[in-house]
Design a protein around this motif. Structure first.
Motif, PDB file in Angstrom:
ATOM      1  N   VAL A  49      47.436  62.727  15.048  1.00  0.00           N
ATOM      2  CA  VAL A  49      46.893  62.902  13.698  1.00  0.00           C
ATOM      3  C   VAL A  49      47.494  64.164  13.073  1.00  0.00           C
ATOM      4  O   VAL A  49      47.884  64.175  11.904  1.00  0.00           O
ATOM      5  CB  VAL A  49      45.358  62.981  13.739  1.00  0.00           C
ATOM      6  N   ASP A  50      47.599  65.221  13.896  1.00  0.00           N
ATOM      7  CA  ASP A  50      48.213  66.447  13.382  1.00  0.00           C
ATOM      8  C   ASP A  50      49.652  66.194  12.959  1.00  0.00           C
ATOM      9  O   ASP A  50      50.138  66.752  11.977  1.00  0.00           O
ATOM     10  CB  ASP A  50      48.182  67.539  14.452  1.00  0.00           C
ATOM     11  N   GLU A  51      50.316  65.317  13.710  1.00  0.00           N
ATOM     12  CA  GLU A  51      51.709  65.007  13.393  1.00  0.00           C
ATOM     13  C   GLU A  51      51.795  64.321  12.024  1.00  0.00           C
ATOM     14  O   GLU A  51      52.601  64.718  11.177  1.00  0.00           O
ATOM     15  CB  GLU A  51      52.246  64.095  14.482  1.00  0.00           C
ATOM     16  N   LEU A  52      50.919  63.337  11.826  1.00  0.00           N
ATOM     17  CA  LEU A  52      50.890  62.666  10.514  1.00  0.00           C
ATOM     18  C   LEU A  52      50.612  63.689   9.416  1.00  0.00           C
ATOM     19  O   LEU A  52      51.280  63.726   8.381  1.00  0.00           O
ATOM     20  CB  LEU A  52      49.794  61.598  10.490  1.00  0.00           C
ATOM     21  N   ASP A  53      49.605  64.529   9.677  1.00  0.00           N
ATOM     22  CA  ASP A  53      49.213  65.553   8.717  1.00  0.00           C
ATOM     23  C   ASP A  53      50.404  66.464   8.405  1.00  0.00           C
ATOM     24  O   ASP A  53      50.737  66.737   7.253  1.00  0.00           O
ATOM     25  CB  ASP A  53      48.056  66.351   9.339  1.00  0.00           C
ATOM     26  N   HIS A  54      51.078  66.893   9.461  1.00  0.00           N
ATOM     27  CA  HIS A  54      52.180  67.837   9.312  1.00  0.00           C
ATOM     28  C   HIS A  54      53.314  67.266   8.468  1.00  0.00           C
ATOM     29  O   HIS A  54      53.837  67.923   7.581  1.00  0.00           O
ATOM     30  CB  HIS A  54      52.689  68.202  10.713  1.00  0.00           C
ATOM     31  N   TYR A  55      53.653  66.010   8.738  1.00  0.00           N
ATOM     32  CA  TYR A  55      54.807  65.459   8.036  1.00  0.00           C
ATOM     33  C   TYR A  55      54.470  64.960   6.634  1.00  0.00           C
ATOM     34  O   TYR A  55      55.335  64.909   5.768  1.00  0.00           O
ATOM     35  CB  TYR A  55      55.436  64.317   8.845  1.00  0.00           C
ATOM     36  N   LEU A  56      53.225  64.551   6.437  1.00  0.00           N
ATOM     37  CA  LEU A  56      52.909  63.910   5.167  1.00  0.00           C
ATOM     38  C   LEU A  56      52.236  64.836   4.170  1.00  0.00           C
ATOM     39  O   LEU A  56      52.630  64.908   3.011  1.00  0.00           O
ATOM     40  CB  LEU A  56      52.011  62.681   5.405  1.00  0.00           C
ATOM     41  N   SER A  57      51.232  65.598   4.628  1.00  0.00           N
ATOM     42  CA  SER A  57      50.415  66.347   3.672  1.00  0.00           C
ATOM     43  C   SER A  57      51.217  67.352   2.870  1.00  0.00           C
ATOM     44  O   SER A  57      50.909  67.624   1.716  1.00  0.00           O
ATOM     45  CB  SER A  57      49.279  67.069   4.392  1.00  0.00           C
ATOM     46  N   GLY A  58      52.242  67.930   3.492  1.00  0.00           N
ATOM     47  CA  GLY A  58      52.992  68.948   2.774  1.00  0.00           C
ATOM     48  C   GLY A  58      54.180  68.380   2.029  1.00  0.00           C
ATOM     49  O   GLY A  58      54.855  69.116   1.293  1.00  0.00           O
ATOM     50  N   SER A  59      54.444  67.108   2.214  1.00  0.00           N
ATOM     51  CA  SER A  59      55.654  66.549   1.622  1.00  0.00           C
ATOM     52  C   SER A  59      55.620  66.644   0.100  1.00  0.00           C
ATOM     53  O   SER A  59      54.626  66.288  -0.545  1.00  0.00           O
ATOM     54  CB  SER A  59      55.778  65.076   2.036  1.00  0.00           C
ATOM     55  N   GLU A  60      56.705  67.146  -0.425  1.00  0.00           N
ATOM     56  CA  GLU A  60      56.760  67.377  -1.874  1.00  0.00           C
ATOM     57  C   GLU A  60      56.558  66.075  -2.653  1.00  0.00           C
ATOM     58  O   GLU A  60      55.826  66.022  -3.629  1.00  0.00           O
ATOM     59  CB  GLU A  60      58.119  67.970  -2.206  1.00  0.00           C
ATOM     60  N   ILE A  61      57.196  65.011  -2.173  1.00  0.00           N
ATOM     61  CA  ILE A  61      57.106  63.740  -2.900  1.00  0.00           C
ATOM     62  C   ILE A  61      55.679  63.229  -2.874  1.00  0.00           C
ATOM     63  O   ILE A  61      55.133  62.806  -3.885  1.00  0.00           O
ATOM     64  CB  ILE A  61      58.060  62.701  -2.283  1.00  0.00           C
ATOM     65  N   VAL A  62      55.063  63.301  -1.692  1.00  0.00           N
ATOM     66  CA  VAL A  62      53.679  62.831  -1.589  1.00  0.00           C
ATOM     67  C   VAL A  62      52.809  63.610  -2.571  1.00  0.00           C
ATOM     68  O   VAL A  62      52.007  63.028  -3.308  1.00  0.00           O
ATOM     69  CB  VAL A  62      53.158  62.993  -0.149  1.00  0.00           C
ATOM     70  N   ARG A  63      52.989  64.919  -2.621  1.00  0.00           N
ATOM     71  CA  ARG A  63      52.102  65.719  -3.468  1.00  0.00           C
ATOM     72  C   ARG A  63      52.347  65.451  -4.947  1.00  0.00           C
ATOM     73  O   ARG A  63      51.408  65.330  -5.724  1.00  0.00           O
ATOM     74  CB  ARG A  63      52.269  67.198  -3.142  1.00  0.00           C
ATOM     75  N   ILE A  64      53.612  65.333  -5.331  1.00  0.00           N
ATOM     76  CA  ILE A  64      53.878  65.085  -6.756  1.00  0.00           C
ATOM     77  C   ILE A  64      53.331  63.735  -7.178  1.00  0.00           C
ATOM     78  O   ILE A  64      52.763  63.587  -8.253  1.00  0.00           O
ATOM     79  CB  ILE A  64      55.398  65.166  -7.030  1.00  0.00           C
ATOM     80  N   ARG A  65      53.475  62.749  -6.292  1.00  0.00           N
ATOM     81  CA  ARG A  65      53.041  61.401  -6.671  1.00  0.00           C
ATOM     82  C   ARG A  65      51.528  61.209  -6.610  1.00  0.00           C
ATOM     83  O   ARG A  65      51.019  60.248  -7.158  1.00  0.00           O
ATOM     84  CB  ARG A  65      53.696  60.357  -5.752  1.00  0.00           C
ATOM     85  N   THR A  66      50.831  62.081  -5.860  1.00  0.00           N
ATOM     86  CA  THR A  66      49.415  61.798  -5.654  1.00  0.00           C
ATOM     87  C   THR A  66      48.465  62.830  -6.252  1.00  0.00           C
ATOM     88  O   THR A  66      47.339  62.487  -6.572  1.00  0.00           O
ATOM     89  CB  THR A  66      49.096  61.691  -4.148  1.00  0.00           C
TER      90      THR A  66
END
Lengths: 579, 216
Positions: free
Chosen positions: A395-412
């Motif tokens: 879960v930490d791995e998912l969190d690490h790679y996804l939560s900080g991702s610039e694209i994820v943040r801009i889109r969401t």
């Protein structure tokens, strides 16, 4: 637990409610009966004076051959506590009642469903169209005198199967050798199909002059039912002004499998495997809710070990569901199938455990009234312990790679916002509600089973956008791991069933509304029994179906490309939406 | 691919030239690149996704690219219950697919209605409308069963010959399947006379299953 809450509820009733609220006199029933013409007034009173700000469900019960069609409303407080039931009695012929959409916008899709399936006309409803069947469909199928094409008998087990066992193909009894039934005198040559005209007429489009003096039209774009992002056969019709969504209507029913009609012919136990196929990702939660409801009617309590097994299974299901929800949300964002592979890797390990315990990967059919069908296999708890040391890292791995991702943040971030009061008004539940800042979780708000024993936090996030819904699901996985660790530590040895396993349970007459916090929201079953082998009414309060009420509100003003992500963040499963 | 014909290959060309029949090379290239149409219908779609994911991975057999567009798909995997409301879209999708095309009915519902057969808005089997090549039993079929079914489809392709089976190379066009329309019930345009006859027939007894009650 349920007994205590019922007693306190009746005490409150006696104290405060006005005299036109007639308390239920039938044994096994609860709540109030009110005159049909005052329902809107009653709803206003409940919402404003009694703080029952949340409409859980609207449904109806057909008591054919009596001329009685009962519309049933369930309300609750968004601060917690037991639900409150109101009923209005209508005649089957002129079934008309005021719509509650003005008071509780969350009634919109549900009232359309009641109109579609039971033929109750809601006056004042802004858009009363059929929802699960199609415009032009013959009759209202959940009425008790309506018979399907493959109708054989009112109730199962059918005589042809038991005890005689002379079974023939359903097709052989039908004049068209198919699951078809046309009204008397129907002439297909003269039939004008509605197409989608009723839908398109319900959506307003305007032409306007833009600043350059050019007249521009708004257009309607359909997404689905065949679309890679719709999580099944879901369809949205959107009115667009350029790229901006002006209006949006969800269109469903493409997977309407008649759970309720089939469920009312089935015996109580026969419905258990059908509940698996509602929200087919979380079959254990569906089993849980249905088992709890019928146990309420039966007044039995499962033994300790069974309660722990149930909690373990329900929490594993929650992890399973959120992994899929997160993975597919990323799919919708364009990270096509890479994050989902990592999520599915963990999910496979969970469904291995389901398979070990129940014999099936997805359709577990594991719960029974008063327990579970069989004990956990040997070594499963050790296996689970090992899994619980592995999962947090993943879960930490998912969190690490996804939560900080610039694209994820801009889109969401800041997209698809659902304000808290709107969420309550729209009867949103589950992660959708909690990400909007309302810390409502049934496991705490109205604890069922043994959830009051566990130490866990109700996750809540406050922005109400897609990003918060994503983070909230990660939080909930972590909390579920906490519960699982405690459950694995405390689970006692002992029996797993109260009484003997029965194929034909004797359910006393009465009604029950049982609910659990399923991974997607409040999953409720409303079951009415008349003391015979089959339920009179079997209604499913599907969380994602009602969560879709908020879809249009969240999409308006956003770009069409975000609609896909907003839908993904609600996390729908069509088996449950359409039933 | 070994030399399956009796034509001799000269020594100097050994290992560089392979001789085979047209059917075999044609089928070999087709069967190892079968792209499914990405159209998940119900529960089975989840098992289909699991089969596509890393643990079972049907790309080992040439099915890695799921195509959302019917124009690019080789076969249609009917993964779930087909309802009357959905079947017009499925027929349309099938008509839009380019030949050669195949249909795989995954699970009990797509094959024959499954647990929901008695439901009033369920089509009891997609084979009422589309020609099905492979039926996969199960509710839902496990990924292993799905893989087995897809391998069966490959075996079917292996057995086809251009002369006999490839009707897509013939002059006369293949006619599209008429898209059913939604009336009071699903109207299959190929069965109009039967529907008319059934609807005008006298109701003999209510036990035969004819619907009572009002219609709007």
């Amino acid at each position: 637990m349920s007994d205590a809450s019922v007693i306190t509820q009746t005490q409150i009733y006696e104290e405060i409610f006005p005299d036109w609220f007639t308390p239920e006199s039938r044994s096994g029933y609860e709540g109030f009966i009110i005159p049909a013409e005052r329902i809107q007034e009653a709803a206003q009173f409940l919402r404003d004076d009694k703080r029952y700000d949340f409409l859980i469900s609207v449904t109806a019960v057909d008591y054919y051959p009596e001329d009685c069609l009962e519309v049933v409303y369930h309300f609750k407080r968004s601060t917690g506590g037991a639900p409150l039931t109101l009923k209005c009695i209508l005649s089957r012929e002129s079934s008309e009642i005021q719509s509650l959409v003005a008071v509780y916008p969350g009634a919109e899709l549900q009232e359309r469903e009641v109109w579609d399936l039971l033929g109750v006309k809601f006056t004042g409803h802004p858009d009363l169209r059929r929802i699960l069947t199609w415009e032009g469909f013959g009759g209202h199928p959940l009425r008790k005198d309506w018979k399907e094409a493959f109708y054989e008998e009112e109730f199962k087990p059918f005589k042809s199967r038991w005890p005689d066992g002379k079974f023939s193909r359903a097709e052989d009894h039908n004049p068209l050798q198919d699951n078809l039934n046309f009204p008397q005198g129907f002439d297909p040559d003269k039939w004008v199909a509605d197409g989608e005209q009723t839908l398109y007429k319900s959506m307003t489009r305007v032409s306007k002059l833009n600043e350059d003096g050019i007249e521009s039209d708004q257009i309607i774009v359909n997404l689905g039912p065949q679309h890679p992002s719709t999580h099944g056969v879901f369809r949205m019709a959107a009115v667009l002004d350029g790229e901006t969504v002006v209006d949006l209507k969800p269109v469903m029913g493409y997977l309407h499998r008649n759970h309720e009609k089939i469920g009312e012919r089935n015996t109580y136990l026969q419905n258990m495997p059908f509940t698996d196929r509602l929200d087919y990702i979380c079959s254990m939660s569906n089993n849980f809710a249905y088992a709890l409801t019928v146990e309420k009617l039966l007044n039995v309590k499962p033994p300790e070990r069974a309660e722990y097994i149930r909690v373990i299974m329900a929490e594993l299901t929650r992890i399973n569901n959120h992994l899929i929800a997160i993975g597919f949300l990323l799919n919708d964002l364009g990270a096509f199938f890479t994050p989902v592979l990592y999520a599915l890797e963990e999910r496979e390990l969970i469904i291995d455990m389901f398979e070990a315990a129940s014999g099936s990967r997805m359709m577990c059919n594991y719960f029974r009234f008063g327990g579970v069908v069989r004990d956990l296999p040997e070594g499963m708890l050790d296996h689970l312990k090992k899994f619980l040391t592995r999962l947090p890292r993943k879960v930490d791995e998912l969190d690490h790679y996804l939560s900080g991702s610039e694209i994820v943040r801009i889109r969401t971030e800041g997209i698809g916002i659902l304000p808290p009061l709107q969420a309550i008004a729209n009867s949103a539940s589950g992660p959708l509600l909690r990400a909007s800042g309302i810390p409502y979780d049934l496991r705490r708000a109205d604890p069922y089973s043994i959830y009051d024993r566990f130490d866990f936090d109700v996750c809540v996030r406050y922005h109400g956008d897609i990003y918060d819904r994503f983070l909230l699901r990660l939080d909930e996985i972590r909390q579920s791991i906490r519960i699982l660790k405690q459950a694995v530590r405390d689970i006692p040895e002992g029996p797993i069933m109260t009484g003997k396993p029965q194929y034909q349970v004797r359910v006393p007459a009465g009604e029950a509304y049982g609910r659990v916090e399923s991974p997607k929201g409040e999953l409720g079953f409303y079951v009415v029994s008349n003391g015979k082998a089959n339920p009179v009414r079997y209604h499913v309060r599907a969380p994602t179906f009602i969560n879709l009420t908020s879809l249009a509100d969240m999409c308006k003003g956003n770009k069409i490309a975000d609609v896909v992500t907003i839908l993904g963040s609600i996390d729908i499963v069509l088996g449950e939406v359409d039933r | 691919m070994s030399n399956s014909t009796r034509v001799e290959i000269p020594d100097e060309l050994q290992g560089q030239v392979a001789i085979t029949t047209l059917d075999r090379i044609y089928n070999w290239s087709r069967r190892n690149s079968m792209w499914p149409l990405m159209s998940g219908l119900a529960c089975c779609a989840i098992e289909m996704i699991c089969t596509a994911a890393s643990r079972y991975d049907f790309s080992r057999f040439g099915m890695e690219v799921m195509r959302p567009s019917p124009r690019q798909a080789d076969f249609m995997l009917i993964s779930g219950t087909v309802t009357k409301k959905m079947v017009p879209q499925l027929v349309r999708l099938y008509n839009q697919m380019a030949e050669p095309k195949y249909v795989v009915a995954m699970g009990a519902c797509a094959s024959g209605g499954g647990p929901f057969k008695e439901g009033y808005s369920v089509v009891p089997g997609i084979d009422k409308f589309l020609p099905v090549d492979v039926y996969i039993p199960g509710c839902p079929p496990t990924p292993q069963a799905l893989l087995n079914g897809l391998i069966k489809l490959q075996e079917k392709i292996d057995g086809q010959t251009i002369k006999k089976d490839a009707h897509w190379y013939r002059k006369e066009p293949t006619l599209p399947i008429p898209v059913p329309i939604l009336g009071p019930d699903l109207i299959d345009l190929r069965n109009l006379p039967e529907i008319k006859a059934a609807a005008t027939a006298e109701i003999i007894d209510t036990e035969s299953g004819l619907r009572e009650g009002s219609h709007e």
